[in-house]
Design a protein around this motif. Structure first.
Motif, mmCIF file in Angstrom:
data_model
loop_
_atom_site.group_PDB
_atom_site.id
_atom_site.type_symbol
_atom_site.label_atom_id
_atom_site.label_comp_id
_atom_site.label_asym_id
_atom_site.label_seq_id
_atom_site.Cartn_x
_atom_site.Cartn_y
_atom_site.Cartn_z
ATOM 1 N N ILE A 95 38.345 8.255 58.740
ATOM 2 C CA ILE A 95 39.161 7.802 57.408
ATOM 3 C C ILE A 95 40.422 7.885 57.546
ATOM 4 C CG2 ILE A 95 39.005 8.194 55.088
ATOM 5 C CD1 ILE A 95 36.139 9.346 55.397
ATOM 6 N N ARG A 96 41.082 9.029 57.977
ATOM 7 C CA ARG A 96 42.521 9.583 57.933
ATOM 8 C C ARG A 96 42.868 10.451 59.063
ATOM 9 N NH1 ARG A 96 43.601 9.419 52.842
ATOM 10 N NH2 ARG A 96 41.966 11.027 52.479
ATOM 11 N N THR A 97 44.035 10.278 59.685
ATOM 12 C CA THR A 97 44.597 11.211 60.812
ATOM 13 C C THR A 97 45.859 11.668 60.096
ATOM 14 O OG1 THR A 97 43.453 10.041 62.593
ATOM 15 C CG2 THR A 97 45.398 11.423 62.988
ATOM 16 N N GLU A 98 45.771 13.175 60.018
ATOM 17 C CA GLU A 98 46.943 13.861 59.443
ATOM 18 C C GLU A 98 47.801 14.902 60.392
ATOM 19 O OE1 GLU A 98 44.687 16.023 56.532
ATOM 20 O OE2 GLU A 98 44.583 14.241 55.162
ATOM 21 N N PRO A 99 48.706 14.289 61.252
ATOM 22 C CA PRO A 99 49.589 15.044 61.939
ATOM 23 C C PRO A 99 49.952 16.371 61.056
ATOM 24 C CG PRO A 99 49.886 13.120 62.484
ATOM 25 C CD PRO A 99 49.337 12.922 61.135
ATOM 26 N N ARG A 100 50.120 17.414 61.465
ATOM 27 C CA ARG A 100 50.890 18.673 60.688
ATOM 28 C C ARG A 100 51.751 19.224 61.865
ATOM 29 N NH1 ARG A 100 45.520 20.819 57.403
ATOM 30 N NH2 ARG A 100 45.348 18.991 56.155
ATOM 31 N N ALA A 101 52.609 20.378 61.025
ATOM 32 C CA ALA A 101 53.503 21.010 62.314
ATOM 33 C C ALA A 101 52.965 21.425 63.350
ATOM 34 C CB ALA A 101 54.318 22.120 61.505
ATOM 35 N N ASP A 102 51.835 21.825 63.362
ATOM 36 C CA ASP A 102 51.190 22.554 64.669
ATOM 37 C C ASP A 102 49.695 22.071 64.937
ATOM 38 O OD1 ASP A 102 50.115 23.498 62.398
ATOM 39 O OD2 ASP A 102 49.407 25.811 63.391
ATOM 40 N N ARG A 103 49.305 21.154 64.266
ATOM 41 C CA ARG A 103 48.017 20.594 64.812
ATOM 42 C C ARG A 103 47.950 19.266 64.058
ATOM 43 N NH1 ARG A 103 44.044 23.839 60.464
ATOM 44 N NH2 ARG A 103 45.332 23.697 58.685
ATOM 45 N N THR A 104 46.499 18.760 64.371
ATOM 46 C CA THR A 104 46.398 17.392 63.651
ATOM 47 C C THR A 104 44.800 17.301 63.186
ATOM 48 O OG1 THR A 104 47.510 16.016 65.387
ATOM 49 C CG2 THR A 104 46.072 14.804 63.986
ATOM 50 N N ALA B 197 38.131 17.716 60.687
ATOM 51 C CA ALA B 197 38.178 18.511 62.067
ATOM 52 C C ALA B 197 39.595 18.612 62.322
ATOM 53 C CB ALA B 197 37.269 17.775 63.117
ATOM 54 N N CYS B 198 40.023 19.752 62.759
ATOM 55 C CA CYS B 198 41.716 20.272 63.291
ATOM 56 C C CYS B 198 41.657 20.659 64.568
ATOM 57 C CB CYS B 198 42.017 21.149 62.347
ATOM 58 S SG CYS B 198 42.043 20.569 60.584
ATOM 59 N N ARG B 199 42.593 20.139 65.363
ATOM 60 C CA ARG B 199 42.767 20.466 66.552
ATOM 61 C C ARG B 199 44.470 20.819 66.872
ATOM 62 N NH1 ARG B 199 41.581 22.643 71.525
ATOM 63 N NH2 ARG B 199 41.986 21.422 73.211
ATOM 64 N N THR B 200 44.624 21.707 67.694
ATOM 65 C CA THR B 200 46.210 22.097 68.150
ATOM 66 C C THR B 200 46.582 20.826 68.840
ATOM 67 O OG1 THR B 200 45.561 24.226 68.128
ATOM 68 C CG2 THR B 200 47.634 23.526 69.249
ATOM 69 N N GLY B 201 47.727 20.462 68.428
ATOM 70 C CA GLY B 201 48.650 19.523 68.983
ATOM 71 C C GLY B 201 48.919 18.182 68.247
ATOM 72 N N PHE B 202 49.419 17.161 68.809
ATOM 73 C CA PHE B 202 49.731 16.035 68.015
ATOM 74 C C PHE B 202 48.683 14.935 68.641
ATOM 75 C CE2 PHE B 202 51.926 11.746 68.223
ATOM 76 C CZ PHE B 202 52.125 11.778 66.621
ATOM 77 N N TYR B 203 48.065 14.214 67.553
ATOM 78 C CA TYR B 203 47.251 12.894 68.000
ATOM 79 C C TYR B 203 47.664 11.977 67.196
ATOM 80 C CZ TYR B 203 43.867 16.177 70.012
ATOM 81 O OH TYR B 203 43.494 17.263 71.292
ATOM 82 N N ALA C 75 35.791 15.169 43.250
ATOM 83 C CA ALA C 75 35.837 16.457 44.051
ATOM 84 C C ALA C 75 34.782 16.812 44.987
ATOM 85 C CB ALA C 75 36.293 17.564 42.915
ATOM 86 N N TYR C 76 35.376 16.739 46.175
ATOM 87 C CA TYR C 76 34.357 16.760 47.439
ATOM 88 C C TYR C 76 34.777 17.901 48.371
ATOM 89 C CZ TYR C 76 31.549 14.891 51.091
ATOM 90 O OH TYR C 76 30.185 14.684 52.018
ATOM 91 N N LYS C 77 33.697 18.636 48.510
ATOM 92 C CA LYS C 77 33.915 19.767 49.571
ATOM 93 C C LYS C 77 33.453 19.543 50.803
ATOM 94 C CE LYS C 77 31.778 24.518 50.095
ATOM 95 N NZ LYS C 77 30.557 25.446 49.678
ATOM 96 N N PHE C 78 34.696 19.569 51.613
ATOM 97 C CA PHE C 78 34.516 19.041 53.075
ATOM 98 C C PHE C 78 34.600 20.337 53.927
ATOM 99 C CE2 PHE C 78 36.910 15.743 51.101
ATOM 100 C CZ PHE C 78 36.724 14.825 52.109
ATOM 101 N N PRO C 79 33.184 20.340 54.867
ATOM 102 C CA PRO C 79 33.362 21.526 55.821
ATOM 103 C C PRO C 79 34.548 21.361 56.862
ATOM 104 C CG PRO C 79 31.366 20.267 55.904
ATOM 105 C CD PRO C 79 32.234 19.641 55.158
ATOM 106 N N ARG C 80 35.276 22.304 57.316
ATOM 107 C CA ARG C 80 36.270 21.891 58.112
ATOM 108 C C ARG C 80 35.939 22.637 59.685
ATOM 109 N NH1 ARG C 80 40.054 24.962 55.606
ATOM 110 N NH2 ARG C 80 39.627 26.779 56.902
ATOM 111 N N VAL C 81 36.275 21.920 60.583
ATOM 112 C CA VAL C 81 35.890 22.346 62.021
ATOM 113 C C VAL C 81 37.075 22.714 62.901
ATOM 114 C CG1 VAL C 81 34.703 21.559 64.215
ATOM 115 C CG2 VAL C 81 33.628 21.033 61.865
ATOM 116 N N ALA C 82 37.181 23.695 63.222
ATOM 117 C CA ALA C 82 38.217 24.228 64.215
ATOM 118 C C ALA C 82 37.818 23.451 65.914
ATOM 119 C CB ALA C 82 38.359 25.704 64.465
ATOM 120 N N ALA C 83 38.157 22.226 66.131
ATOM 121 C CA ALA C 83 37.664 21.529 67.182
ATOM 122 C C ALA C 83 38.227 22.055 68.397
ATOM 123 C CB ALA C 83 37.978 20.089 66.908
#
Length: 167
Positions: free
Chosen positions: A54-63, A91-97, A126-134
């Motif tokens: 749906i959306r890709t969100e690059p952050r400072a240390d992960r995407t 789902a979040c993973r270290t690095g830039f995607y 308001a939706y509760k998302f499970p978050r995966v450390a990918a």
């Protein structure tokens, strides 16, 4: 006779093994949907989830990826254009995607552990998302669209206008 049946059975199993999951997506995972994970606490569960971005969100240390989940087929790929969703997840993973490559509606599969939950809005809901450390982010190649045009075969129709010649 029994040896022939046994041989056919073994050959069938061997051919079935040819449709395997790509190596990065192999492993043992809990049978759990994002919807089920959001309904109760499953922090620490190892999962293999996939769907459409749906959306890709690059952050400072992960995407982080917001994904609408669909069932996976035998090779771990999300079913094509499935309306049968199992909820949403992040789902979040270290690095830039790069969001230009990991764009909306691309098919992706993740493996990892549920490390928490995030409350976000889907429009006004308001939706509760499970978050995966990918551990794995597997972007599937885009499927080719093929238009198939069928025409009647003139050799299949006889002069009588029925199936076969003159019948």
């Amino acid at each position: 006779m029994n040896i022939r049946i046994l041989t056919i059975g073994i050959a069938t199993i061997m051919l079935g093994a040819c449709a395997t999951v790509p190596k990065p997506l192999q492993g043992q995972f809990q049978v759990l949907t994002p919807h089920e994970a959001a309904a109760s606490d499953h922090i620490g569960a190892t999962v293999r989830w996939g769907g459409r971005i749906i959306r890709t969100e690059p952050r400072a240390d992960r995407t982080c990826f917001e994904v609408i989940s669909t069932k996976l087929n035998a090779d771990g790929r999300p079913y094509q254009a499935s309306d049968d969703t199992a909820g949403r997840f992040i789902a979040c993973r270290t690095g830039f995607y790069d969001p230009a490559l990991f764009e909306p509606n691309r098919e992706v599969t993740f493996t990892g552990r549920i490390d928490g939950y995030e409350e976000r809005k889907v429009d006004e809901y308001a939706y509760k998302f499970p978050r995966v450390a990918a551990d794995v982010v597997y972007l599937w190649p885009q499927r080719e669209r093929v238009n198939v045009v069928t025409r009647p075969d003139p050799w299949m129709w006889g002069w009588s206008g029925r199936w076969g010649w003159g019948w």
